[in-house]
Design a protein around this motif. Structure first.
Motif, short mmCIF file in Angstrom:
data_model
loop_
_atom_site.label_atom_id
_atom_site.label_comp_id
_atom_site.label_asym_id
_atom_site.label_seq_id
_atom_site.Cartn_x
_atom_site.Cartn_y
_atom_site.Cartn_z
N GLY A 168 -2.75 13.49 51.72
CA GLY A 168 -3.68 13.14 52.33
C GLY A 168 -4.17 13.48 51.55
N VAL A 169 -5.70 13.03 51.66
CA VAL A 169 -7.17 13.57 50.71
C VAL A 169 -8.45 13.20 51.67
CG1 VAL A 169 -8.65 12.36 49.23
CG2 VAL A 169 -6.24 11.73 49.00
N ALA A 208 -4.99 -0.67 55.58
CA ALA A 208 -3.54 0.00 54.88
C ALA A 208 -4.50 1.09 53.58
CB ALA A 208 -2.73 -0.56 53.57
N TYR A 209 -3.42 2.15 53.31
CA TYR A 209 -4.25 3.38 53.21
C TYR A 209 -3.30 3.91 52.05
CZ TYR A 209 -6.09 8.60 52.41
OH TYR A 209 -6.89 9.42 52.67
N PHE A 210 -4.04 3.93 50.77
CA PHE A 210 -3.49 4.41 49.57
C PHE A 210 -3.42 5.66 48.98
CE2 PHE A 210 -3.77 5.03 45.40
CZ PHE A 210 -3.17 5.24 44.39
N CYS A 211 -3.47 7.37 48.65
CA CYS A 211 -4.04 8.22 48.19
C CYS A 211 -2.31 9.12 47.63
CB CYS A 211 -4.27 8.69 49.68
SG CYS A 211 -2.30 9.53 50.09
N ASP A 212 -2.75 10.04 46.81
CA ASP A 212 -2.53 10.49 45.32
C ASP A 212 -2.11 12.13 46.14
OD1 ASP A 212 -4.42 11.58 45.18
OD2 ASP A 212 -4.63 10.89 42.50
N GLY A 213 -2.95 11.91 47.46
CA GLY A 213 -2.87 13.64 47.43
C GLY A 213 -4.42 14.70 46.52
N ALA A 230 2.27 9.02 44.61
CA ALA A 230 1.19 8.43 45.26
C ALA A 230 2.00 7.86 46.75
CB ALA A 230 0.16 7.57 44.89
N ALA A 231 1.47 7.18 47.82
CA ALA A 231 1.91 7.02 49.33
C ALA A 231 1.20 6.09 49.87
CB ALA A 231 2.09 8.45 50.35
N VAL A 232 1.97 5.12 49.99
CA VAL A 232 1.19 4.11 50.58
C VAL A 232 1.85 4.07 51.72
CG1 VAL A 232 1.06 1.56 50.82
CG2 VAL A 232 1.46 2.36 48.94
N VAL A 257 0.65 -1.94 44.81
CA VAL A 257 -1.03 -2.38 45.08
C VAL A 257 -1.73 -1.36 43.82
CG1 VAL A 257 0.10 0.45 45.56
CG2 VAL A 257 -2.25 -0.61 46.54
N ARG A 258 -2.33 -1.47 44.08
CA ARG A 258 -4.05 -1.81 42.69
C ARG A 258 -5.10 -0.55 43.07
NH1 ARG A 258 -4.56 -5.28 37.66
NH2 ARG A 258 -6.29 -4.08 36.34
N VAL A 259 -4.80 0.86 42.17
CA VAL A 259 -6.35 1.57 42.78
C VAL A 259 -6.82 1.73 41.57
CG1 VAL A 259 -7.23 3.40 44.17
CG2 VAL A 259 -5.40 1.52 44.86
#
Length: 220
Positions: free
Chosen positions: A185-186, A93-98, A80-82, A139-141
């Motif tokens: 991105g998501v 902040a933004y976390f996503c795995d695409g 994922a990206a942060v 980061v924990r999501v």
């Protein structure tokens, strides 16, 4: 009876005179005493050099603040990206795995650069902005914590976001543009996540369901 003769009288007078001279020598007038004799001079008054005024209070220290900036990177497991944006002591902040997992987080940045950000459904991000060149943290999501490193971003890299209504659907898209030009991105339509289409990082232009939108840099 015979009266004492003249010689005896003269002798007696002589003895008396010598006695008086001796007495005068031993009991003669004393030398006048100076009025300043045997008086020790009074010490000069000592002036205190310590001010009686209370010391002025020290000026209050200006609290330090983490430097403003944008940061982008990937999790250590490369899944994922942060991205993090810092402005005026606050951060998002933004976390996503695409693909389908994403989270927006926000919070404050301590003066020493420590970040503690939170998002929906218990999402958390903790990190440390050290010398202003990168953020390292966790980061924990919705799962196990992931360690990440986000380097200082230079345009066009960084964090982007677009929100709009397209064909009666609420659109919310998030993009992380990395330093090598790659994008993660998501895009959600009415809360349903899917991989986001690419944006033009020079202008933020993106096409969603045939409609042209403009993504903009995301800041707190």
């Amino acid at each position: 009876m015979k009266r004492p003769g003249p010689l005896l009288t003269l002798l007696a007078g002589l003895v008396l005179g010598l006695s008086l001279l001796t007495l005068d020598a031993t009991t003669g007038p004393k030398a006048p005493t100076s009025p300043y004799r045997d008086r020790s001079p009074s010490p000069a008054p000592v002036r205190s050099t310590v001010s009686s005024a209370a010391p002025a209070p020290a000026p209050a220290a200006t609290p330090s603040r983490a430097p403003d900036g944008d940061y982008a990177g990937r999790t250590d497991d490369d899944t994922a990206a942060v991205a993090v944006s810092v402005r005026d002591g606050r951060a998002i902040a933004y976390f996503c795995d695409g693909r389908t997992r994403e989270s927006w987080l926000k919070g404050e940045v301590a003066g020493d650069g420590a970040l503690r950000l939170t998002g929906r459904d218990g999402a958390k991000l903790t990190g440390m902005l050290g010398d202003g060149t990168r953020i390292e943290g966790t980061v924990r999501v919705g799962g196990t914590p992931r360690a990440f490193t986000a380097d200082r971003a230079r345009k066009p890299s960084g964090l982007w976001r677009a929100t709009a209504t397209v064909r009666s659907a609420t659109i919310d898209g998030g993009w992380i543009v990395l330093r090598d030009g790659s994008q993660v991105g998501v895009l959600t339509r009415d809360g349903e996540p899917s991989p986001a289409p690419r944006i033009d990082p020079r202008t933020g232009a993106v096409t969603v369901d045939g409609q042209h939108l403009t993504a903009r840099p995301a800041t707190p």
